[in-house]
Scaffold this active site. Structure first.
Site, PDB file in Angstrom:
ATOM      1  N   HIS A  82       0.830  -1.223   0.000  1.00  0.00           N
ATOM      2  CA  HIS A  82       0.000   0.000   0.000  1.00  0.00           C
ATOM      3  C   HIS A  82       0.852   1.255   0.000  1.00  0.00           C
ATOM      4  O   HIS A  82       1.964   1.289   0.557  1.00  0.00           O
ATOM      5  CB  HIS A  82      -1.003  -0.004   1.156  1.00  0.00           C
ATOM      6  CG  HIS A  82      -0.424   0.060   2.527  1.00  0.00           C
ATOM      7  ND1 HIS A  82      -0.108   1.253   3.156  1.00  0.00           N
ATOM      8  CD2 HIS A  82      -0.122  -0.909   3.431  1.00  0.00           C
ATOM      9  CE1 HIS A  82       0.344   1.014   4.378  1.00  0.00           C
ATOM     10  NE2 HIS A  82       0.364  -0.298   4.568  1.00  0.00           N
ATOM     11  N   ASP A  84      -0.217   4.486   1.025  1.00  0.00           N
ATOM     12  CA  ASP A  84      -0.470   5.507   2.044  1.00  0.00           C
ATOM     13  C   ASP A  84       0.294   5.207   3.324  1.00  0.00           C
ATOM     14  O   ASP A  84       0.711   4.077   3.575  1.00  0.00           O
ATOM     15  CB  ASP A  84      -1.963   5.619   2.350  1.00  0.00           C
ATOM     16  CG  ASP A  84      -2.546   4.349   2.974  1.00  0.00           C
ATOM     17  OD1 ASP A  84      -2.226   3.242   2.494  1.00  0.00           O
ATOM     18  OD2 ASP A  84      -3.315   4.461   3.943  1.00  0.00           O
ATOM     19  N   ASP A 143       6.201   1.539   6.587  1.00  0.00           N
ATOM     20  CA  ASP A 143       4.877   0.932   6.432  1.00  0.00           C
ATOM     21  C   ASP A 143       4.079   1.825   5.476  1.00  0.00           C
ATOM     22  O   ASP A 143       3.465   2.782   5.898  1.00  0.00           O
ATOM     23  CB  ASP A 143       4.198   0.844   7.800  1.00  0.00           C
ATOM     24  CG  ASP A 143       2.843   0.177   7.767  1.00  0.00           C
ATOM     25  OD1 ASP A 143       2.450  -0.337   6.707  1.00  0.00           O
ATOM     26  OD2 ASP A 143       2.160   0.194   8.800  1.00  0.00           O
ATOM     27  N   GLU A 176      -4.941   2.005   2.777  1.00  0.00           N
ATOM     28  CA  GLU A 176      -4.927   0.817   3.633  1.00  0.00           C
ATOM     29  C   GLU A 176      -4.976   1.196   5.103  1.00  0.00           C
ATOM     30  O   GLU A 176      -5.615   0.512   5.912  1.00  0.00           O
ATOM     31  CB  GLU A 176      -3.671  -0.007   3.339  1.00  0.00           C
ATOM     32  CG  GLU A 176      -3.638  -1.385   4.024  1.00  0.00           C
ATOM     33  CD  GLU A 176      -3.020  -1.369   5.423  1.00  0.00           C
ATOM     34  OE1 GLU A 176      -3.107  -2.385   6.127  1.00  0.00           O
ATOM     35  OE2 GLU A 176      -2.451  -0.319   5.804  1.00  0.00           O
ATOM     36  N   GLU A 177      -4.286   2.274   5.467  1.00  0.00           N
ATOM     37  CA  GLU A 177      -4.177   2.635   6.880  1.00  0.00           C
ATOM     38  C   GLU A 177      -5.507   3.064   7.489  1.00  0.00           C
ATOM     39  O   GLU A 177      -5.646   3.107   8.712  1.00  0.00           O
ATOM     40  CB  GLU A 177      -3.139   3.740   7.070  1.00  0.00           C
ATOM     41  CG  GLU A 177      -1.711   3.348   6.719  1.00  0.00           C
ATOM     42  CD  GLU A 177      -1.123   2.315   7.665  1.00  0.00           C
ATOM     43  OE1 GLU A 177      -1.834   1.873   8.605  1.00  0.00           O
ATOM     44  OE2 GLU A 177       0.044   1.941   7.478  1.00  0.00           O
ATOM     45  N   ASP A 199       3.640  -6.114   3.970  1.00  0.00           N
ATOM     46  CA  ASP A 199       3.116  -5.013   4.784  1.00  0.00           C
ATOM     47  C   ASP A 199       3.562  -5.141   6.236  1.00  0.00           C
ATOM     48  O   ASP A 199       2.863  -5.731   7.059  1.00  0.00           O
ATOM     49  CB  ASP A 199       1.583  -4.996   4.694  1.00  0.00           C
ATOM     50  CG  ASP A 199       0.966  -3.800   5.380  1.00  0.00           C
ATOM     51  OD1 ASP A 199       1.718  -2.894   5.787  1.00  0.00           O
ATOM     52  OD2 ASP A 199      -0.266  -3.767   5.522  1.00  0.00           O
ATOM     53  N   HIS A 381       4.197   3.481  12.395  1.00  0.00           N
ATOM     54  CA  HIS A 381       3.155   4.421  12.815  1.00  0.00           C
ATOM     55  C   HIS A 381       3.642   5.482  13.794  1.00  0.00           C
ATOM     56  O   HIS A 381       2.843   6.081  14.500  1.00  0.00           O
ATOM     57  CB  HIS A 381       1.929   3.703  13.414  1.00  0.00           C
ATOM     58  CG  HIS A 381       1.162   2.893  12.432  1.00  0.00           C
ATOM     59  ND1 HIS A 381      -0.117   2.449  12.657  1.00  0.00           N
ATOM     60  CD2 HIS A 381       1.495   2.430  11.201  1.00  0.00           C
ATOM     61  CE1 HIS A 381      -0.547   1.749  11.632  1.00  0.00           C
ATOM     62  NE2 HIS A 381       0.425   1.725  10.726  1.00  0.00           N
TER      63      HIS A 381
END
Length: 414
Positions: A82, A84, A143, A176-177, A199, A381
């Site tokens: 992903h 984003d 990520d 995705e997030e 991921d 994150h």
């Protein structure tokens, strides 16, 4: 090809493109900036010879490496990552930092934040590697830009080496997030029989169990009057919000759970006397326990309505994804072959449940069995996020071995 250098250069280039998704947006994609990376990837895929590389108006990137002549009957494999990132810690420009020959000890970032061995006990195992971090003011974007870099480098290796292979399908998703990555994914057009997401997670991690997930939002509308004449009339929305949170089990939060234990995570709270909002994500691997969590939230809503009135508290629950385990087990060759490929690449396989979600969970329920592989990243994150060039190289080697394994398959029972 100097894989480590190619991977590092690619990864750094992708990280500098800010792509935070936006939970409050109703557009697809949720943030226009994701197109910046999507167009970059399409251009690069075409330069690598994938003539059908394209991005649609919803920011999904697709491309195909056709099967080598004589291998058209082999399983078509997909690799997905992903584009984003989370929206937290993304206000500043992203400045990736490269630390060659990392010494395995505490590392002070330019921001003053310290990536410490106390908080991240795996750090000594990275001694001697090329560590990559942000400057400590932002997320790094590992990520999932690690996953993108690994897939893109796999494509380059396949194209340059000329090894025979079955059909290879490449996909990069937005959003995705915020749990919307698979919402508009064209499974049929993608063209894969089976796929892997790349991921997050340490190198060698193989994941086919994930949380059942939902979002929950309490909206509280208060009754405001002069505090001097408030008795029996005033309803302070902010205080009601605090009461709601106090009704949840204090031990079922991310900071106090691990493994298969679920949680309620208060992501955002805001408000005043007039109006307040609580936004949670709810997670549990066990479907029955997950349902019990949702029922508790509904019970709290009913209790608040009985206490303060029907119009004071409104709860909105939206389920995000389900545990993919039931969809992967009938195709367990995906896990067995990932284990085999990981060992061939000289990495110890680590099979762990995902304490989160991935596009593969929803894609598996959409008819594309799709477990998840790690990318070599850690501490995603947040501003402590990091990975290593060597970890990304190992993951790329694992993908290459997976391609070779499925190239030699005679048949797969779908």
């Amino acid at each position: 090809m100097d894989k480590k250098k190619v991977l590092t250069d690619r990864f750094l280039r992708y990280c500098k493109v800010k792509t935070p998704s936006n939970r409050t947006s109703e557009t697809v994609p949720s943030s226009e900036c994701q197109f910046d990376l999507a167009h970059m990837l399409v251009k690069e895929l075409k330069s690598l010879g994938l003539e059908d590389a394209r991005v649609n108006d919803q920011c999904y990137v697709y491309a195909t490496i056709p099967a080598t002549k004589g291998y058209e009957d082999k399983p078509a494999l997909g690799f997905i990552a992903h584009m984003d990132t989370v929206s937290d810690y993304t206000r500043s420009s992203i400045r990736p930092m490269v630390w060659p020959d990392y010494d395995g000890n505490d590392l002070t970032l330019p921001s003053g934040r310290v990536i410490s061995v106390k908080d991240f006990p795996h750090l000594p195992s990275l001694k001697g590697r090329t560590l990559i971090t942000s400057d400590g003011n932002t997320v790094l974007g590992s990520d999932d830009k690690s996953g993108i870099a690994e897939i893109m480098t796999l494509v380059e290796i396949i194209q340059e080496s000329g090894i025979p292979h079955g059909k290879i399908c490449v996909g990069f998703t937005p959003d995705e997030e915020i749990g919307r990555g698979p919402d508009h994914f064209d499974v049929k057009g993608f063209g894969a029989d089976f796929a892997y997401t790349l991921d997050g997670g340490c190198e060698g991690s193989i994941e086919y169990e994930n949380f059942n997930a939902a979002s929950a939002e309490f909206t509280i509308r208060g009754k405001g009057v002069h505090p001097g004449a408030a008795k029996g009339v005033l309803v302070n929305a902010a205080l009601v919000a605090m009461q709601i949170n106090d009704m949840l089990p204090g031990g079922e939060i991310p900071a106090k759970t691990s493994g298969y234990e679920g949680f309620y995570h208060l992501v955002e709270m805001k408000g005043d006397v007039e109006e307040a909002h609580l936004y949670y994500i709810v997670r549990d691997h066990d479907r029955e326990k997950f349902q019990q969590k949702l029922e508790l939230l509904s019970y709290i809503e009913d209790t608040m309505k009985r206490t303060y009135g029907e119009d004071i508290v409104v709860l909105k629950i939206e389920e995000s994804y389900r545990n993919m385990k039931e969809k992967i087990e009938p195709h367990f060759h995906l896990i067995e072959n990932a284990i085999k490929a990981t060992k061939i690449a000289g990495v110890e396989p680590v099979i762990v449940p995902i304490r989160g979600g991935t596009d593969g969970a929803s894609l598996s329920f959409m008819g594309l069995p799709c477990p998840n592989l790690g990318t070599g990243g850690f501490a995603c994150h947040g501003p402590y996020e990091h990975n290593t060039a060597e970890g990304m190289e190992k993951m790329t080697n694992i993908l290459y071995e997976i391609v070779k394994i499925y190239r030699d398959y005679d048949a797969i029972t779908a």
